[in-house]
Design a protein around this motif. Structure first.
Motif, PDB file in Angstrom:
ATOM      1  N   ILE B 138       0.846  -1.197   0.000  1.00 18.31           N
ATOM      2  CA  ILE B 138       0.000   0.000   0.000  1.00 18.31           C
ATOM      3  C   ILE B 138       0.881   1.247   0.000  1.00 18.31           C
ATOM      4  CG2 ILE B 138      -1.570   1.384   1.436  1.00 18.31           C
ATOM      5  CD1 ILE B 138      -2.998  -1.233   2.159  1.00 18.31           C
ATOM      6  N   GLY B 160      -1.701   1.809  -8.777  1.00 16.23           N
ATOM      7  CA  GLY B 160      -2.998   1.231  -8.441  1.00 16.23           C
ATOM      8  C   GLY B 160      -2.902  -0.268  -8.187  1.00 16.23           C
ATOM      9  N   TRP B 161      -2.080  -0.929  -8.990  1.00 11.92           N
ATOM     10  CA  TRP B 161      -1.866  -2.376  -8.816  1.00 11.92           C
ATOM     11  C   TRP B 161      -1.338  -2.666  -7.406  1.00 11.92           C
ATOM     12  CZ3 TRP B 161      -2.356  -7.296 -10.222  1.00 11.92           C
ATOM     13  CH2 TRP B 161      -1.373  -8.229  -9.876  1.00 11.92           C
ATOM     14  N   CYS B 164      -4.028  -1.962  -4.715  1.00 14.82           N
ATOM     15  CA  CYS B 164      -5.064  -3.023  -4.660  1.00 14.82           C
ATOM     16  C   CYS B 164      -4.495  -4.322  -4.116  1.00 14.82           C
ATOM     17  CB  CYS B 164      -5.655  -3.246  -6.048  1.00 14.82           C
ATOM     18  SG  CYS B 164      -6.614  -1.854  -6.622  1.00 14.82           S
ATOM     19  N   CYS B 165      -3.300  -4.690  -4.590  1.00 15.18           N
ATOM     20  CA  CYS B 165      -2.672  -5.931  -4.094  1.00 15.18           C
ATOM     21  C   CYS B 165      -2.451  -5.841  -2.589  1.00 15.18           C
ATOM     22  CB  CYS B 165      -1.316  -6.171  -4.783  1.00 15.18           C
ATOM     23  SG  CYS B 165      -1.467  -6.784  -6.461  1.00 15.18           S
ATOM     24  N   THR B 167      -4.111  -4.195  -0.423  1.00 12.93           N
ATOM     25  CA  THR B 167      -5.400  -4.340   0.264  1.00 12.93           C
ATOM     26  C   THR B 167      -5.849  -5.799   0.287  1.00 12.93           C
ATOM     27  OG1 THR B 167      -5.969  -2.156  -0.594  1.00 12.93           O
ATOM     28  CG2 THR B 167      -7.761  -3.450   0.337  1.00 12.93           C
ATOM     29  N   VAL B 168      -5.721  -6.452  -0.868  1.00  9.64           N
ATOM     30  CA  VAL B 168      -6.122  -7.864  -0.966  1.00  9.64           C
ATOM     31  C   VAL B 168      -5.240  -8.734  -0.064  1.00  9.64           C
ATOM     32  CG1 VAL B 168      -6.183  -9.846  -2.524  1.00  9.64           C
ATOM     33  CG2 VAL B 168      -7.128  -7.649  -3.269  1.00  9.64           C
TER      34      VAL B 168
END
Lengths: 122, 210
Positions: B138, B160-161, B164-165, B167-168
């Motif tokens: 993040i 963005g990748w 998002c990664c 967060t996942v």
């Protein structure tokens, strides 16, 4: 700067940048990574079409500006952008300009000090 | 009388110097940073994949897991910094100092945050170490967004990748209570490879602002 025997030669003040209209054009472009449209430059620098075209040609021939002709919808649009070479050379020009100003400031301070000493002895 | 006219003149010169400094700062802020090398970013992606693959064959506790990845990130960062300094001096010329200074100004807070968070969790709450891979990614995503003005626009996708990664990975690791090497390996392998491709394309097109 010049040789030691010619400290005021200021060889580094590139004449291509050191012209009022072109200095204005380049100064307008530096803050815009994607460049500016011809019409925007004309407004910002208060130049006529012919004047702006002539100065842009000088900058383009020196490799300092890239000019892209495209379309904005159906309307032809010319976009001008500082090239990588232009950015480096302009930075060098600013460096010489700073030297000129610092030299002027230093000379002025010495002269002011001398005058003060005369006017207010002790 | 002469001193009265000289002091306004001195102020004008000081004002002019200040304006030139502002123009320099604007120039640096809008110039694309050329210090990132496609090759070293590709190598980082490959290294991340290799480390994940090697780690997947070992049983490690959280401390071991974090130590390996922290070491990998530090090593990659050191290589990136050395390459950036060398490339900036070669490609930015007189602007190298300003561009490196700007890169440091933007990147250092994120680096310090990553170090402090890692230290705090490992020192005071090691059982929460599963959060670190997600948090690191993040932070990397946020760093990517913060430097967009000095990099090709496509870097926004990579930022963005990572966001998002991260967060996942936080969610998955939170559910499982543990971390898998691929939670680091896949995001970094894909992300850094994408950075390498973007930089390579941008260098070939001669696009961007620097």
């Amino acid at each position: 700067m010049g040789k030691p025997e010619a400290p005021f030669a200021y060889h580094g003040l590139d004449r291509i940048f050191h012209e009022k209209a072109r200095l204005g054009i380049v100064s307008s472009l530096i803050g815009h990574a994607d460049g500016l449209a011809f019409s925007d430059l004309k407004s910002l620098c208060d130049l006529t079409d012919g004047n702006l075209s002539r100065h842009l040609q000088v900058l383009q021939e020196a490799g300092y500006v890239d000019i892209e002709k495209g379309f904005d919808g159906k309307r032809p649009c010319t976009r001008c952008r500082l090239s990588a070479r232009g950015r480096v050379r302009f930075s060098e020009y600013l460096g010489v300009l700073e030297q000129v100003l610092r030299k002027a400031a230093s000379s002025s301070k010495k002269d002011t000090g001398s005058v003060r000493d005369v006017l207010q002895p002790g | 009388m002469q001193s009265e006219t000289m002091e306004p003149a001195l102020r004008d010169v000081d004002l002019a110097l200040s304006e030139v400094a502002n123009i320099r700062a604007q120039l640096a802020a809008s110039t694309r940073f050329l210090g990132l090398a496609p090759e070293s970013n590709l190598l980082m992606g490959i290294l991340a994949f290799v480390v994940a693959a090697a780690q997947s064959f070992q049983v490690q506790d959280h401390v071991g897991f974090i130590a390996v990845w922290a070491g990998t990130i530090v090593a990659c960062s050191a290589v990136a910094v050395l390459a950036a300094v060398s490339r900036a001096r070669r490609l930015h010329g007189r602007m190298a100092g300003a561009m490196l200074g700007l890169a440091l100004q933007k990147g250092l807070p994120f680096g310090v945050a990553a170090v402090v968070i890692t230290w705090a969790i490992c020192r005071f709450s090691i059982e929460s170490a599963w959060m670190l891979p997600g948090l690191w990614q993040i932070l990397l995503g946020l760093l990517g967004f913060s430097v967009l003005s000095n990099l090709p626009r496509e870097i926004a996708w990579v930022a963005g990748w990572y966001f998002c990664c991260g967060t996942v990975v936080l969610a998955l690791a939170g559910q499982a209570g543990t971390v898998s090497p691929w939670m680091m390996g896949i995001p970094f392998a894909v992300g850094q490879t994408a950075v390498a491709v973007i930089l390579l394309r941008a260098n070939r097109e001669g696009s961007g602002c620097g």
